[in-house]
Write an enzyme that holds these catalytic residues in place. Sequence first.
Site, mmCIF file in Angstrom:
data_model
loop_
_atom_site.group_PDB
_atom_site.id
_atom_site.type_symbol
_atom_site.label_atom_id
_atom_site.label_comp_id
_atom_site.label_asym_id
_atom_site.label_seq_id
_atom_site.Cartn_x
_atom_site.Cartn_y
_atom_site.Cartn_z
ATOM 1 N N LYS A 52 0.847 -1.209 0.000
ATOM 2 C CA LYS A 52 0.000 0.000 0.000
ATOM 3 C C LYS A 52 0.877 1.252 0.000
ATOM 4 C CE LYS A 52 -3.874 -2.461 1.985
ATOM 5 N NZ LYS A 52 -4.753 -2.780 3.123
ATOM 6 N N GLN A 96 -4.842 -1.428 9.213
ATOM 7 C CA GLN A 96 -4.753 -2.774 8.629
ATOM 8 C C GLN A 96 -5.380 -3.802 9.574
ATOM 9 O OE1 GLN A 96 -3.758 -3.377 5.531
ATOM 10 N NE2 GLN A 96 -3.984 -5.586 5.680
ATOM 11 N N ASP A 119 -11.126 2.786 3.417
ATOM 12 C CA ASP A 119 -11.366 1.338 3.293
ATOM 13 C C ASP A 119 -12.850 1.045 3.055
ATOM 14 O OD1 ASP A 119 -9.352 -0.609 3.321
ATOM 15 O OD2 ASP A 119 -8.928 -0.273 5.438
HETATM 16 N N1 GUN Z 1 -7.058 -6.871 5.783
HETATM 17 C C1 GUN Z 1 -7.343 -7.636 4.702
HETATM 18 N N2 GUN Z 1 -7.848 -6.877 3.705
HETATM 19 C C2 GUN Z 1 -7.873 -5.613 4.154
HETATM 20 C C3 GUN Z 1 -8.270 -4.377 3.581
HETATM 21 O O1 GUN Z 1 -8.732 -4.279 2.442
HETATM 22 N N3 GUN Z 1 -8.111 -3.286 4.379
HETATM 23 C C4 GUN Z 1 -7.630 -3.360 5.640
HETATM 24 N N4 GUN Z 1 -7.546 -2.248 6.334
HETATM 25 N N5 GUN Z 1 -7.255 -4.491 6.198
HETATM 26 C C5 GUN Z 1 -7.369 -5.601 5.462
#
Ligand code: GUN
Length: 277
Positions: A52, A96, A119
């Site tokens: 990311k 996350q 998100d």
């Molecule tokens: N954990 C697995 N997929 C995601 C996601 O798309 N966003 C976040 N914040 N955590 C995750």
Amino acid sequence: MANIIDGKAISLQIKDEVKAKTARLKEAGIEICLAVIQVGTDPASSVYVGNKKKACEYCGIRSESYELPEETTEDELIGLIERLNSDTAVNGILVQLPLPSHINEDRVIMTIDPSKDVDGFSVNSVGALCIGRKGFRSCTPAGIIELLKRSNIEITGKECVVIGRSNIVGKPMALMMLQENATVTIAHSKTADLKSVAKRADILIVAVGKPKMITSEYVKDGAVVIDVGIHRNENNKLCGDVDYDDVFDKCSYITPVPGGVGPMTIAMLMYNCVVNM
Ligand code: GUN
């Protein structure tokens, strides 16, 4: 034989669109900033967070990284989010998941200011999706909609079966396909006769979390198959929830693993960072 949907290429298109937008914003003196928070050192999460941050760099988005120790308390994490909520230089906040078990994920997600919920996990964002209002869209299902549209796959009027009912993928996916005028079924681990339900699908979206579970017996001839899963098999090779080799000849389109849905999640996160600018 199936057409392979190239998620890597399509995600790059989207990231390039974001990059062009951040360049225009920069000329107007506006910088976009994403705060990325990870608690603990789960290796898979570290890889995702690293990707990311790399994507931010590519797209011209400044990323602010918060790597917090496993023993961080819920109140400490909430305190950081509240500080970022009121920091006008921060446009998006990403925590996350999963979080360590002593932290209440719901409370954390609900602390993020809805206007920074890139998100798309908050009750506001999901509620807006549910009633067709503007709002942040959860990145993986939003990415799947982009894969379908940019591959010129018709959605309106099609039978769509989503296997999986998670808050992050299955439920928002079903809502987005409904908004695109598909006839939508959500199937899950308790669905009776999953094979015959899945076989109704013109568009089959699989998010079950079980390696290679979906074989050709679940797939109608000519169906579009979208595989959200990602696992390591016994030979340490990546595979999805779909048995790719087994279904390949039966479907019209398929997403590979890796290089299908995966890269789209990050591309849509980048998109969400600039969508309201
Ligand atoms: N954990 C697995 N997929 C995601 C996601 O798309 N966003 C976040 N914040 N955590 C995750």
